[in-house]
Enzyme design. Structure first.
Site, PDB file in Angstrom:
ATOM      1  N   CYS A 149     -29.542  78.257  19.304  1.00  0.00           N
ATOM      2  CA  CYS A 149     -28.561  77.927  18.160  1.00  0.00           C
ATOM      3  C   CYS A 149     -29.238  78.154  16.797  1.00  0.00           C
ATOM      4  O   CYS A 149     -29.791  77.330  16.326  1.00  0.00           O
ATOM      5  CB  CYS A 149     -27.836  76.451  18.440  1.00  0.00           C
ATOM      6  SG  CYS A 149     -26.670  76.191  17.154  1.00  0.00           S
ATOM      7  N   CYS A 152     -27.938  75.415  14.276  1.00  0.00           N
ATOM      8  CA  CYS A 152     -28.325  73.998  14.546  1.00  0.00           C
ATOM      9  C   CYS A 152     -29.697  74.031  14.193  1.00  0.00           C
ATOM     10  O   CYS A 152     -30.067  73.020  13.663  1.00  0.00           O
ATOM     11  CB  CYS A 152     -28.507  73.820  16.086  1.00  0.00           C
ATOM     12  SG  CYS A 152     -26.890  74.290  16.937  1.00  0.00           S
ATOM     13  N   ASP A 153     -30.603  75.041  14.372  1.00  0.00           N
ATOM     14  CA  ASP A 153     -32.005  74.963  14.247  1.00  0.00           C
ATOM     15  C   ASP A 153     -32.709  75.853  13.193  1.00  0.00           C
ATOM     16  O   ASP A 153     -33.843  75.683  12.817  1.00  0.00           O
ATOM     17  CB  ASP A 153     -32.848  75.142  15.650  1.00  0.00           C
ATOM     18  CG  ASP A 153     -32.357  73.997  16.641  1.00  0.00           C
ATOM     19  OD1 ASP A 153     -32.074  73.208  16.233  1.00  0.00           O
ATOM     20  OD2 ASP A 153     -32.287  74.629  18.036  1.00  0.00           O
TER      21      ASP A 153
END
Ligand code: NAP
Length: 325
Positions: A149, A152-153
């Site tokens: 992701c 997200c990261d």
């Protein structure tokens, strides 16, 4: 709206029983579009969010191909609008997940963490989950440099060198997004031509931070506390080499989230729910929409369209059964 897992109940199942005309499993574009259409048909639908509230699109930084948003819109913002519109017409959103289903007779039984629903009809929109490579080091280093992701990261990889595995739309779109943070993004693809669409290809090829390694697969992720390198295998020359990297983003497709229905609904060899053009599954009264039932298109607009179609069909089905509104 809180899209975090903290909304999900952790309590043990109780024996409460909740009868509903229509239960929708999943809260991505398909589930929320089904909720909107069903609510407007006065079916009082209940939408179970599942573990991924908003579905995969809520993890997408920007959506540029959903009509009506010429400048693009954030994935989370888009599903928030979907949910708001469904709720406006009376869809009830429950932060809950189906743990067990019994489709052998009507009403269908769906046991969740909170209750057991007895549903006259069901629309399954459980979506799909990122596929893994299943190579040594991948699982051990997930969250320590291995990610599925970018939204997200990505932030953790500021000024780092990262690799991306895959050659589809996701690999390129997320790769382009990651150039905001990373100093270099190397896309490793197993063939010498990309699966991704032309617009993304042109954009990625012209990005000075993006490089490609062709005809190559990753055979191992190397590192102790964090990712340090990957082992690459050149499929043409047959040679292997270590390639230093700080991060490994894997975008090699998806697996449908349909394990719950195995043995109860007809699935294809890849696990997608088999449906006809009217979104009907092999069990009358059970419909499916979105990525759980779509190995071909898997777009926000096609999933939303399938969800709307399924809700229209449920309305006809319940009319024929003469379930009172
Ligand atoms: P995808 O289209 O299935 O592409 C997966 C990629 O991973 C392919 O290039 C495939 O290689 C490669 N791959 C698969 N297994 C692999 C393995 N074991 N090792 C190495 N490489 C492997 O998946 P996706 O990119 O996630 O896209 C899914 C769907 O969402 C598609 O329909 C796509 O159009 C859609 N999508 C659209 C957008 C957009 O329109 N902006 C953005 C994201 C996703 P091969 O090419 O050799 O098969």
């Amino acid at each position: 709206m809180d899209f975090s897992l903290s909304n999900l109940p952790t309590s043990q199942p109780s024996h409460e029983v909740t009868p509903v005309k229509l239960l929708i499993l999943g809260s991505g574009p398909a589930g929320l579009a089904a909720g909107l259409y069903a609510a407007r048909a006065d079916l009082s639908p209940v939408v179970l969010t599942g573990m991924e509230h908003g579905g995969q699109v809520s993890l997408t930084y920007t959506v540029e191909n959903y009509p009506g948003f010429p400048e693009g819109i954030g994935g989370t913002a888009l599903v928030e609008l979907f949910q708001k519109q469904a709720e406006h017409f009376g869809a009830k959103i429950e932060y809950d997940t189906a743990a067990e289903v019994d489709l052998s007779q009507r009403p269908f039984k769906v046991r969740t963490y909170n209750t057991t629903y007895l549903a006259d009809s069901l629309i399954i929109t459980t979506g799909a989950t990122s596929r893994h490579l299943d190579i040594p080091g991948e699982k051990e280093l997930t969250g320590r440099g291995v990610s599925y992701c970018a939204t997200c990261d990505g932030w953790f990889f500021r000024d780092k060198n990262i690799i991306i595995v895959g050659g589809g739309d996701s690999a390129l779109e997320e790769g382009i997004f990651l150039t905001r943070y990373a100093s270099s993004v190397t896309i490793i693809h197993r063939r010498d031509s990309l699966r991704a669409g032309a617009v993304l290809q042109a954009r990625a090829m012209s990005n000075p931070k993006i490089k490609f390694i062709w005809n190559t697969v990753v055979t191992e992720v190397i590192g102790k506390e964090a990712v340090q390198a990957v082992r690459l295998k050149d499929l043409v020359a047959g040679q292997e080499q270590e390639h230093p990297t700080d991060g490994v983003f894997i975008f090699v497709g998806h697996t449908p989230n349909t394990q719950l229905f195995q043995g109860q609904l007809a699935l294809d060899n890849a696990g997608y729910i088999q449906i006809d053009t009217l979104m009907r599954t092999s069990v009358p009264g059970v419909y499916a929409a979105g990525e759980a039932a779509d190995p071909h298109f898997r777009q926000v607009i096609t999933s939303a369209g399938m969800g709307a179609s399924a809700a229209i069909q449920v309305n006809h089905y319940l009319d024929e059964l003469a379930v009172p509104n």
